[in-house]
Scaffold this motif. Structure first.
Motif, PDB file in Angstrom:
ATOM      1  N   LYS A 147       0.826  -1.211   0.000  1.00 16.60           N
ATOM      2  CA  LYS A 147       0.000   0.000   0.000  1.00 16.60           C
ATOM      3  C   LYS A 147       0.856   1.255   0.000  1.00 16.60           C
ATOM      4  O   LYS A 147       0.538   2.242  -0.685  1.00 16.60           O
ATOM      5  N   ASP A 298     -12.921   2.300  -4.940  1.00 12.29           N
ATOM      6  CA  ASP A 298     -13.115   3.356  -3.943  1.00 12.29           C
ATOM      7  C   ASP A 298     -11.843   3.562  -3.120  1.00 12.29           C
ATOM      8  O   ASP A 298     -11.484   4.694  -2.788  1.00 12.29           O
ATOM      9  N   SER A 299     -11.159   2.471  -2.792  1.00 13.65           N
ATOM     10  CA  SER A 299      -9.913   2.598  -2.032  1.00 13.65           C
ATOM     11  C   SER A 299      -8.842   3.292  -2.858  1.00 13.65           C
ATOM     12  O   SER A 299      -8.002   4.013  -2.326  1.00 13.65           O
ATOM     13  N   THR A 302      -9.316   7.128  -2.708  1.00 13.67           N
ATOM     14  CA  THR A 302      -9.307   7.698  -1.357  1.00 13.67           C
ATOM     15  C   THR A 302      -8.010   8.464  -1.130  1.00 13.67           C
ATOM     16  O   THR A 302      -6.938   7.958  -1.448  1.00 13.67           O
ATOM     17  N   TYR A 304      -4.806   9.622   0.800  1.00 14.94           N
ATOM     18  CA  TYR A 304      -4.041   9.012   1.891  1.00 14.94           C
ATOM     19  C   TYR A 304      -2.994   9.935   2.506  1.00 14.94           C
ATOM     20  O   TYR A 304      -2.393   9.570   3.514  1.00 14.94           O
TER      21      TYR A 304
END
Length: 387
Positions: A147, A298-299, A302, A304
Motif C-alpha cells: 500500500k 473506492d480505495s 481515497t 491518503y
C-alpha cells in the motif's frame, strides 16, 4: 486539421466461439453475449454539438496555438464529443498522426500498474498490507508495505536520481530487476521514513511491477496484455520492454529527437504505450467495474496523504483534486522525455479528457485543466506538468 465528432460510446465486445472439425459429437453454439445496458444516458445531437463546439473553441485559443503534436479525445457519458489528431508521427518523415498510433503515456501508466495490483488483491493473491520483504527477502528497507508503494508513502529513494548520480552507465538501459539490485547492493538512503510523508517516487512502481510478476507468475507485459488490454479491446496498447525495437519517437520542444538513456528500461512507473481511444476504453471499464470492483476502486480514489491541508492528494495510483466546492477530479498526468499525457476523469459529470503528445509541450496540462470548466465549476489551483 480535422475534427471528428463520434456519436456513440466506444464499447468493444470480445465474443468467443468454439469449433472442432475433427469431433463427431454435436458442438454447442455459444450464444452471443447480450449487449450491456448503457452506463449513462445517451447525449442528444444538440448536446454533442454543444460540447464539440465548446472544446474546439477552447483548443483554438490554447493548445493549437502552441505547436501541439498529438491526439485528443474529450468524452461525456462515454460518448466521444471531440476527437482530433494534429501533426506527425515522425517529425522527420512528416507522416501524419492517426487514431491507431500509440504514444508513451508516461506516469499515466501508474493507473494501470495500480489496477494490476488491485486485481491480484481482489483474487486473494496478495494483500495491500503485505511487506515488500515478503517478495524480496534481501530488501534492505524495513516496514514498507504494498500500500505504501501504491500511495507513494514508502520513503524510498528515487532510482532516477541515485542511479544517475551513482555508477550506472547513463547509456545502458536498466531493467526492473537491476533497479531492485541497486537498492539491495547500493542501499541508497531513505528519502523519508515509511508512512511519514507523501513523496512521489518512480521506484515504488518499478517494484510494484515486479510484485505483480511474483504474485501472478507472468511477466508484467504479459499480465497486462492478458488481464487488461485484450479483455478491454485495447488493441493499440502495450507495455514497452527493452526488446522492442520500434516505438513512437518523442521530440524536444525544438523538434530534435529525444535520446534514450538508462531510465528508459524499467516499466510499471511508465512505459505503457496507448492511444486516446484505448484510454477511453480504460476509463469506461472503471465506471463499468469490468475488471476491478467498486470497493477496491473506492480505495484507489481515497486520499491518503493528509499531513497538511490542500486540494491535492494521492490515492492508490491516482492523483486527486479535491476542490472547496466538493468537486473532485480523478486524474494522472505524465511526462517522459518528449511525451506529455493528461488523463482526467470528472466523475460527477461522467466526463473524460485525454490529451497525448510526443513533442514536449507543457500546455497539454494547462489546457486539460481549462477543459474541466466546460463541464462544471472546476476552478482551483493545480501544478502544471504534475505527473
Amino acid at each position: 486539421m480535422k475534427n471528428f465528432l463520434l456519436t456513440g460510446a466506444i464499447i468493444t465486445l470480445l465474443w468467443g466461439c468454439q469449433s472442432s472439425s475433427q469431433s463427431s459429437q454435436p458442438v454447442a453454439i455459444q450464444e452471443p453475449a447480450p449487449t450491456p445496458a448503457p452506463l449513462f444516458p445517451a447525449l442528444t445531437v444538440q448536446e454533442k454539438q454543444h460540447y464539440h463546439d465548446a472544446v474546439e473553441d477552447m483548443l483554438r485559443h490554447t493548445l493549437y496555438r502552441s505547436s501541439f503534436n498529438g491526439g485528443i479525445i474529450v468524452a461525456k457519458n462515454g460518448e466521444i464529443v471531440y476527437e482530433n489528431y494534429v501533426g506527425f508521427h515522425d517529425l522527420r518523415q512528416k507522416d501524419s498522426l492517426n487514431a491507431d498510433i500509440p504514444f508513451q503515456i508516461a506516469s499515466t501508466s501508474k493507473t494501470m500498474t495500480s489496477a494490476a495490483v488491485l486485481k491480484l488483491v481482489q483474487e486473494g493473491k496478495l494483500s495491500l498490507n503485505d511487506s515488500v520483504n515478503k517478495f524480496f527477502p534481501q530488501f534492505p528497507y524495513q516496514g514498507i508495505t504494498v500500500k505504501m508503494l501504491l500511495n507513494h508513502r514508502s520513503g524510498l529513494p528515487n532510482y532516477l536520481n541515485y542511479m544517475e548520480a551513482g555508477k550506472w552507465p547513463r547509456t545502458q538501459q536498466a531493467s526492473n530487476n537491476e533497479v531492485l539490485a541497486t537498492l539491495i547492493n547500493w542501499h541508497p538512503p531513505h528519502a523519508y521514513q515509511p508512512d511519514r510523508h507523501f513523496n512521489y517516487c518512480n521506484t515504488n512502481y518499478v517494484l510494484l511491477a515486479l510484485i505483480v510478476e511474483k504474485a501472478s507468475g507472468l511477466s508484467f507485459p504479459e499480465y497486462m496484455k492478458k488481464n487488461f488490454f485484450v479483455p478491454l479491446g485495447m488493441t493499440n496498447t502495450f507495455v514497452h520492454t527493452m526488446n522492442d525495437s520500434t516505438i513512437t519517437q518523442s521530440y524536444q520542444r525544438n523538434g530534435a529527437p529525444w535520446t534514450l538513456d538508462f531510465s528508459d528500461g524499467p516499466y510499471g512507473d511508465k512505459n505503457v504505450f496507448s492511444t486516446p481511444r484505448d484510454l477511453l476504453k480504460w476509463d469506461q471499464s472503471l465506471y463499468a467495474q469490468s475488471i476491478i470492483k467498486q470497493p477496491l476502486l473506492d480505495s484507489a480514489y481515497t486520499p491518503y496523504s493528509n499531513e497538511k491541508p490542500g486540494i491535492h492528494n494521492y490515492g492508490l495510483g491516482w492523483r486527486m483534486l479535491l476542490l472547496p466546492n466538493k468537486k473532485k477530479v480523478i486524474y494522472h498526468n505524465g511526462h517522459w522525455h518528449g511525451f506529455n499525457s493528461a488523463f482526467a476523469r470528472l466523475p460527477e459529470e461522467n466526463a473524460t479528457i485525454i490529451i497525448l503528445s510526443n513533442k514536449y509541450n507543457t500546455n497539454v496540462y494547462t489546457t486539460a485543466k481549462k477543459l474541466y470548466n466546460l463541464f462544471g465549476n472546476y476552478d482551483g489551483k493545480q501544478d502544471d506538468g504534475e505527473e
